[in-house]
Design a protein around this motif. Structure first.
Motif, PDB file in Angstrom:
ATOM      1  N   VAL A 144       2.832  43.890  35.737  1.00  0.00           N
ATOM      2  CA  VAL A 144       1.783  43.256  36.519  1.00  0.00           C
ATOM      3  C   VAL A 144       2.278  42.904  37.919  1.00  0.00           C
ATOM      4  O   VAL A 144       1.517  43.001  38.902  1.00  0.00           O
ATOM      5  CB  VAL A 144       1.227  42.004  35.793  1.00  0.00           C
ATOM      6  CG1 VAL A 144       2.269  40.897  35.709  1.00  0.00           C
ATOM      7  CG2 VAL A 144      -0.049  41.527  36.456  1.00  0.00           C
ATOM      8  N   ASP A 145       3.544  42.538  38.061  1.00  0.00           N
ATOM      9  CA  ASP A 145       4.096  42.265  39.392  1.00  0.00           C
ATOM     10  C   ASP A 145       4.263  43.554  40.183  1.00  0.00           C
ATOM     11  O   ASP A 145       4.119  43.565  41.423  1.00  0.00           O
ATOM     12  CB  ASP A 145       5.442  41.547  39.277  1.00  0.00           C
ATOM     13  CG  ASP A 145       5.288  40.097  38.859  1.00  0.00           C
ATOM     14  OD1 ASP A 145       4.144  39.596  38.835  1.00  0.00           O
ATOM     15  OD2 ASP A 145       6.312  39.459  38.541  1.00  0.00           O
ATOM     16  N   MET A 146       4.550  44.649  39.502  1.00  0.00           N
ATOM     17  CA  MET A 146       4.624  45.943  40.173  1.00  0.00           C
ATOM     18  C   MET A 146       3.262  46.348  40.723  1.00  0.00           C
ATOM     19  O   MET A 146       3.155  46.921  41.815  1.00  0.00           O
ATOM     20  CB  MET A 146       5.169  46.994  39.215  1.00  0.00           C
ATOM     21  CG  MET A 146       6.635  46.778  38.842  1.00  0.00           C
ATOM     22  SD  MET A 146       7.149  47.710  37.383  1.00  0.00           S
ATOM     23  CE  MET A 146       6.853  49.398  37.897  1.00  0.00           C
ATOM     24  N   ALA A 147       2.202  46.029  39.981  1.00  0.00           N
ATOM     25  CA  ALA A 147       0.852  46.313  40.460  1.00  0.00           C
ATOM     26  C   ALA A 147       0.549  45.511  41.722  1.00  0.00           C
ATOM     27  O   ALA A 147      -0.072  46.018  42.666  1.00  0.00           O
ATOM     28  CB  ALA A 147      -0.169  46.009  39.366  1.00  0.00           C
ATOM     29  N   VAL A 148       0.979  44.255  41.751  1.00  0.00           N
ATOM     30  CA  VAL A 148       0.791  43.425  42.939  1.00  0.00           C
ATOM     31  C   VAL A 148       1.519  44.035  44.134  1.00  0.00           C
ATOM     32  O   VAL A 148       0.964  44.133  45.239  1.00  0.00           O
ATOM     33  CB  VAL A 148       1.275  41.988  42.679  1.00  0.00           C
ATOM     34  CG1 VAL A 148       1.329  41.193  43.987  1.00  0.00           C
ATOM     35  CG2 VAL A 148       0.363  41.295  41.684  1.00  0.00           C
ATOM     36  N   LEU A 149       2.763  44.476  43.938  1.00  0.00           N
ATOM     37  CA  LEU A 149       3.523  45.085  45.030  1.00  0.00           C
ATOM     38  C   LEU A 149       2.874  46.375  45.520  1.00  0.00           C
ATOM     39  O   LEU A 149       2.824  46.642  46.724  1.00  0.00           O
ATOM     40  CB  LEU A 149       4.954  45.367  44.580  1.00  0.00           C
ATOM     41  CG  LEU A 149       5.897  44.176  44.463  1.00  0.00           C
ATOM     42  CD1 LEU A 149       7.246  44.620  43.899  1.00  0.00           C
ATOM     43  CD2 LEU A 149       6.089  43.493  45.812  1.00  0.00           C
ATOM     44  N   ALA A 150       2.378  47.187  44.609  1.00  0.00           N
ATOM     45  CA  ALA A 150       1.742  48.445  44.993  1.00  0.00           C
ATOM     46  C   ALA A 150       0.482  48.195  45.804  1.00  0.00           C
ATOM     47  O   ALA A 150       0.193  48.907  46.773  1.00  0.00           O
ATOM     48  CB  ALA A 150       1.421  49.278  43.755  1.00  0.00           C
TER      49      ALA A 150
END
Length: 322
Positions: A144-150
């Motif tokens: 979910v944090d990777m989605a935020v970064l993307a």
């Protein structure tokens, strides 16, 4: 995989197109392609505004050899406000993460993917382009944090990790299910593309991009929960330098605005490619929009001319919604 043809190689492209072309139109009466209406309009008639300066700026860009595609759809009426070559498939660089994020959110909702599952970036090939994760010391993040970064930072490494986890076939199936017939996710982000690699990260059309953003704000992208999650991620986007520069919003904190402006967007950048799509809504009207400009990046001035066209569109979009 969605039906999408690759853009012709530079030098064999169709002639540059612009607002003086018959394919460009301002249309406040023709029905748009947006499916359904999530809310009844309580706002004034936004369609009386024109986009004269935008048309002039896009004409100048096209005259310099660029290929231009644009689409603006009034969300309350479901009508096309401005359209030009909006059916043409072109490279859209980082905007290809939008269907990826939709698939990730759908798998979160369906329980097939755990938002807190940890992913180790050492399993990925390095990407030296945009993004923050490559500069952080922590090698492992939850999905979910990777989605935020993307979404927020255009993080290629995070996007590649999400793509590795959900799989390219699943994203392509999601694109088909969304009805985006001129959109395709071709590959992961790469620093260099060799002869055996796909020529671009993603392809789409201005019509598809405007339609998917309209679906997100109208809770029609997969489900209301998925639409809300992806829209929330996209409101964190830090790149407000193109169309969004006219909003006056803080690039680092614009989830809520004191002046009643609803805004979310995503940009795509590569050599000779500038793209932005999003939604902007004020007290007078709300629109989804997309602008794609593919140009010969021969000098700084070629790039500045393209950027100015985006900013001109932003000013007139603000006039339309306010």
């Amino acid at each position: 995989m969605a039906n999408a043809s690759e853009p012709p190689a530079r030098g064999s492209e169709p002639r540059p197109t612009g607002p003086s072309d018959p394919g460009f139109r301002r249309d406040s009466d023709a029905r748009g392609s947006r499916r359904g209406r999530a809310r009844a309009s309580r706002r004034g008639a936004g369609g009386k505004r024109t986009f004269t300066s935008t048309l002039r700026a896009l004409d100048d860009v096209a005259a310099s050899g660029a290929q231009v595609s644009v689409r603006i759809t009034d969300l309350d009426r479901g009508t096309s406000v401005l359209a030009g070559d909006d059916h043409v498939t072109q490279p859209v660089a980082g905007l290809g993460v939008v269907p990826l994020l939709i698939e990730v959110a759908a798998q979160f909702e369906g329980g097939t993917l755990d938002p807190l599952e940890l992913f180790d970036r050492t399993a990925l090939a390095g990407v030296e382009g945009a993004g923050l994760w490559q500069h952080l010391k922590v090698p492992t993040l939850p999905l979910v944090d990777m989605a935020v970064l993307a979404a927020a930072a255009g993080d290629g490494l995070a996007a590649n990790g999400l793509l590795e986890r959900v799989g390219l076939p699943a994203v392509r199936a999601r694109i088909d299910a969304l009805g985006l017939s001129r959109t395709a996710l071709l590959d992961r982000f790469r620093d260099h593309r060799g002869p055996d690699d796909a020529p671009h990260f993603a392809l789409s059309s201005a019509r598809d991009l405007a339609e998917v953003f309209a679906a997100l704000v109208n809770s029609q992208a997969v489900s209301p929960a998925v639409s809300a999650q992806v829209a929330e991620w996209l409101t964190l986007n830090h790149d407000l330098s193109l169309v969004a520069s006219a909003t006056g919003l803080d690039p680092f904190a614009h989830e809520s605005d004191d002046h009643g402006l609803l805004f979310l967007n995503k940009t795509g950048r590569d050599r000779g490619i500038r793209v932005e799509a999003g939604v902007i809504a004020g007290p007078r009207a709300g629109v989804s929009y997309a602008l794609i400009v593919c140009f010969d990046d021969l000098s700084v001035m070629h790039r500045v001319r393209a950027h100015e066209a985006f900013r001109t569109l932003g000013v007139e979009l603000m006039e339309y919604v306010y």
